[in-house]
Motif scaffolding. Structure first.
Motif, PDB file in Angstrom:
ATOM      1  N   GLN A  14       0.847  -1.205   0.000  1.00 60.31           N
ATOM      2  CA  GLN A  14       0.000   0.000   0.000  1.00 60.31           C
ATOM      3  C   GLN A  14       0.876   1.247   0.000  1.00 60.31           C
ATOM      4  O   GLN A  14       1.811   1.364   0.797  1.00 60.31           O
ATOM      5  CB  GLN A  14      -0.908  -0.004   1.229  1.00 60.31           C
ATOM      6  CG  GLN A  14      -1.855   1.184   1.316  1.00 60.31           C
ATOM      7  CD  GLN A  14      -2.806   1.083   2.497  1.00 60.31           C
ATOM      8  OE1 GLN A  14      -3.319   0.001   2.792  1.00 60.31           O
ATOM      9  NE2 GLN A  14      -3.029   2.183   3.193  1.00 60.31           N
ATOM     10  N   THR A  15       0.578   2.200  -0.896  1.00 54.99           N
ATOM     11  CA  THR A  15       1.401   3.409  -1.005  1.00 54.99           C
ATOM     12  C   THR A  15       0.624   4.685  -0.694  1.00 54.99           C
ATOM     13  O   THR A  15       1.228   5.754  -0.578  1.00 54.99           O
ATOM     14  CB  THR A  15       2.028   3.521  -2.418  1.00 54.99           C
ATOM     15  OG1 THR A  15       1.041   3.206  -3.414  1.00 54.99           O
ATOM     16  CG2 THR A  15       3.187   2.549  -2.572  1.00 54.99           C
ATOM     17  N   ASN A  16      -0.701   4.591  -0.587  1.00 53.81           N
ATOM     18  CA  ASN A  16      -1.469   5.795  -0.254  1.00 53.81           C
ATOM     19  C   ASN A  16      -2.883   5.395   0.173  1.00 53.81           C
ATOM     20  O   ASN A  16      -3.341   4.294  -0.113  1.00 53.81           O
ATOM     21  CB  ASN A  16      -1.542   6.745  -1.461  1.00 53.81           C
ATOM     22  CG  ASN A  16      -1.906   8.167  -1.055  1.00 53.81           C
ATOM     23  OD1 ASN A  16      -1.892   8.516   0.118  1.00 53.81           O
ATOM     24  ND2 ASN A  16      -2.240   8.992  -2.041  1.00 53.81           N
ATOM     25  N   THR A  27      -4.204   3.043  -2.591  1.00 52.76           N
ATOM     26  CA  THR A  27      -3.289   2.916  -3.727  1.00 52.76           C
ATOM     27  C   THR A  27      -2.308   1.788  -3.432  1.00 52.76           C
ATOM     28  O   THR A  27      -1.721   1.738  -2.346  1.00 52.76           O
ATOM     29  CB  THR A  27      -2.519   4.231  -3.955  1.00 52.76           C
ATOM     30  OG1 THR A  27      -3.459   5.292  -4.098  1.00 52.76           O
ATOM     31  CG2 THR A  27      -1.651   4.151  -5.191  1.00 52.76           C
ATOM     32  N   ASN A  29       1.100  -0.106  -4.649  1.00 53.22           N
ATOM     33  CA  ASN A  29       2.311  -0.141  -5.479  1.00 53.22           C
ATOM     34  C   ASN A  29       2.340   0.999  -6.503  1.00 53.22           C
ATOM     35  O   ASN A  29       2.997   0.894  -7.535  1.00 53.22           O
ATOM     36  CB  ASN A  29       2.390  -1.492  -6.212  1.00 53.22           C
ATOM     37  CG  ASN A  29       3.843  -1.904  -6.477  1.00 53.22           C
ATOM     38  OD1 ASN A  29       4.744  -1.474  -5.777  1.00 53.22           O
ATOM     39  ND2 ASN A  29       4.038  -2.698  -7.501  1.00 53.22           N
ATOM     40  N   ASN A  30       1.584   2.065  -6.238  1.00 51.48           N
ATOM     41  CA  ASN A  30       1.463   3.199  -7.168  1.00 51.48           C
ATOM     42  C   ASN A  30       1.010   2.774  -8.565  1.00 51.48           C
ATOM     43  O   ASN A  30       1.220   3.494  -9.549  1.00 51.48           O
ATOM     44  CB  ASN A  30       2.782   3.986  -7.267  1.00 51.48           C
ATOM     45  CG  ASN A  30       3.089   4.722  -5.976  1.00 51.48           C
ATOM     46  OD1 ASN A  30       2.186   5.211  -5.300  1.00 51.48           O
ATOM     47  ND2 ASN A  30       4.365   4.785  -5.620  1.00 51.48           N
ATOM     48  N   LYS A  31       0.354   1.617  -8.648  1.00 57.97           N
ATOM     49  CA  LYS A  31      -0.116   1.106  -9.948  1.00 57.97           C
ATOM     50  C   LYS A  31      -1.611   0.813  -9.970  1.00 57.97           C
ATOM     51  O   LYS A  31      -2.251   0.889 -11.012  1.00 57.97           O
ATOM     52  CB  LYS A  31       0.620  -0.206 -10.293  1.00 57.97           C
ATOM     53  CG  LYS A  31       2.027  -0.026 -10.808  1.00 57.97           C
ATOM     54  CD  LYS A  31       2.690  -1.358 -11.080  1.00 57.97           C
ATOM     55  CE  LYS A  31       2.059  -2.064 -12.259  1.00 57.97           C
ATOM     56  NZ  LYS A  31       2.715  -3.370 -12.533  1.00 57.97           N
ATOM     57  N   ILE A  91      -4.500   2.596 -12.133  1.00 59.87           N
ATOM     58  CA  ILE A  91      -4.411   4.035 -11.932  1.00 59.87           C
ATOM     59  C   ILE A  91      -4.286   4.721 -13.284  1.00 59.87           C
ATOM     60  O   ILE A  91      -3.476   4.319 -14.123  1.00 59.87           O
ATOM     61  CB  ILE A  91      -3.208   4.400 -11.038  1.00 59.87           C
ATOM     62  CG1 ILE A  91      -3.477   3.973  -9.594  1.00 59.87           C
ATOM     63  CG2 ILE A  91      -2.904   5.892 -11.098  1.00 59.87           C
ATOM     64  CD1 ILE A  91      -2.372   4.320  -8.625  1.00 59.87           C
ATOM     65  N   ASP A  93      -4.192   8.766 -15.197  1.00 59.13           N
ATOM     66  CA  ASP A  93      -4.042  10.196 -14.974  1.00 59.13           C
ATOM     67  C   ASP A  93      -5.329  10.860 -15.469  1.00 59.13           C
ATOM     68  O   ASP A  93      -5.575  10.901 -16.679  1.00 59.13           O
ATOM     69  CB  ASP A  93      -2.826  10.708 -15.755  1.00 59.13           C
ATOM     70  CG  ASP A  93      -2.552  12.175 -15.477  1.00 59.13           C
ATOM     71  OD1 ASP A  93      -3.005  12.667 -14.423  1.00 59.13           O
ATOM     72  OD2 ASP A  93      -1.910  12.838 -16.322  1.00 59.13           O
TER      73      ASP A  93
END
Length: 314
Positions: A14-16, A27, A29-31, A91, A93
């Protein structure tokens, strides 16, 4: 009834974590995004104190159904739906505009029109229209996504002039928006409904445009009932709507519109149950499928286990 009010999970990689009005978003792995659609409910930009059992499941499952039913038109962000209240996806943009499309003169568009405006977001409208009349053809009335405050109307010309979206991408967004609305209209008609207006959000990943967020739910769309529509228009009567308007109506009747000094009315167990029942009705009317309540397992444990299992495959 066990409701999913909020989550405080910690997942591997988990990154976020972001807590929105009604959604908890993790979030990985930012993926990847893990979107938990809670049973929190908001109205007048206020999150009400009591969660509504099954509301999150209703919205998540409607969105999942329509995203799957439109995947041949445009790729979408969804990778899996491991639990009735959870969607996991890639994810993207996000584009800084929401693509709002309207087939009828209702809501915000009618308020602008009745104030004398004959152009909305750069689109000209004919004279002589009444509230809830069909438009000569569906119109796209984009809004900018505001980080603070309310979204604002914007024209295609301004979007391109300000470089918010490139000309090439915007043409593709318009094309996708019209095709999605046409498909949504066809599906709604089979359920005895009219898709009045809706909004779509898009994002980009690795050069590809994806449809993101939710689509065709009663939180992002307005529906009328087909039966009796013509008669009500002829008599100038309000249309029978399928939306969460009934929640706002209850709040207004009890003296609350989100203004300073106003207090949210007491949400008794009876009120909470009645709102939950209405959301289940919305699900069945929009999808044409019976609503299935999950088992008796603790909702937090169920959701956490489902996400952990799904993450092992990513």
């Amino acid at each position: 009834m066990d409701a999913l009010k909020e989550t405080h999970f910690t997942f591997p990689r988990q990154t976020n974590f972001y807590k929105g009005k009604v959604r908890d978003v993790y979030t990985i792995n930012n993926k990847y995004l893990v979107m938990v659609v809670s049973d929190r409910i908001s109205a007048f930009d206020v999150v009400l104190p009591e969660p509504i059992p099954f509301k999150g499941q209703v919205l998540n499952q409607i969105a999942a159904k329509f995203l799957a039913a439109t995947a041949d038109i445009v790729p979408n962000w969804v990778i899996s739906v491991p639990d009735p209240s959870v969607t996991i996806g890639r994810i993207c943009d996000p584009f800084k505009v929401e693509m709002v499309i309207r087939g009828y003169l209702a809501g915000h568009a009618w308020r602008e029109y009745s104030a004398g405006k004959r152009q909305i977001c750069g689109v000209s409208l004919p004279e002589g229209l009444n509230e809830n009349d069909p438009l000569p053809e569906p119109i796209i009335t984009p809004t900018t996504k505001a980080s603070v405050g309310h979204d604002e109307d914007i024209s295609k010309e301004s979007i391109l002039a300000r470089g918010i979206v490139s000309a090439e991408d915007y043409e593709q967004l318009e094309s996708y928006t019209r095709a999605l609305f046409e498909r949504g209209t066809e599906i709604a008609a089979k359920q005895g409904l009219i898709l009045v207006d809706t909004k779509y959000e898009f994002g980009k990943a690795n050069g590809t445009i994806y449809l993101i967020d939710e689509i065709h739910t009663p939180d992002s769309s307005r529906y009328f009932y087909s039966d009796g529509y013509q008669e009500r228009q002829k008599k100038g009567e309000p249309q029978k709507q399928l939306s969460k308007e009934f929640v706002r109506k209850w709040l207004i009747e009890n003296g609350f519109q989100g203004k300073d000094g106003q207090v949210v009315p007491v949400m008794t167990p009876e009120i909470v149950t009645s709102i939950s029942d209405r959301y289940i009705e919305l699900f069945e009317q929009i999808t044409g499928e019976p609503f299935t309540k999950p088992g008796e397992e603790n909702v937090l444990n169920r959701v956490e286990n489902a996400i952990n299992n799904a993450l092992t495959t990513l």
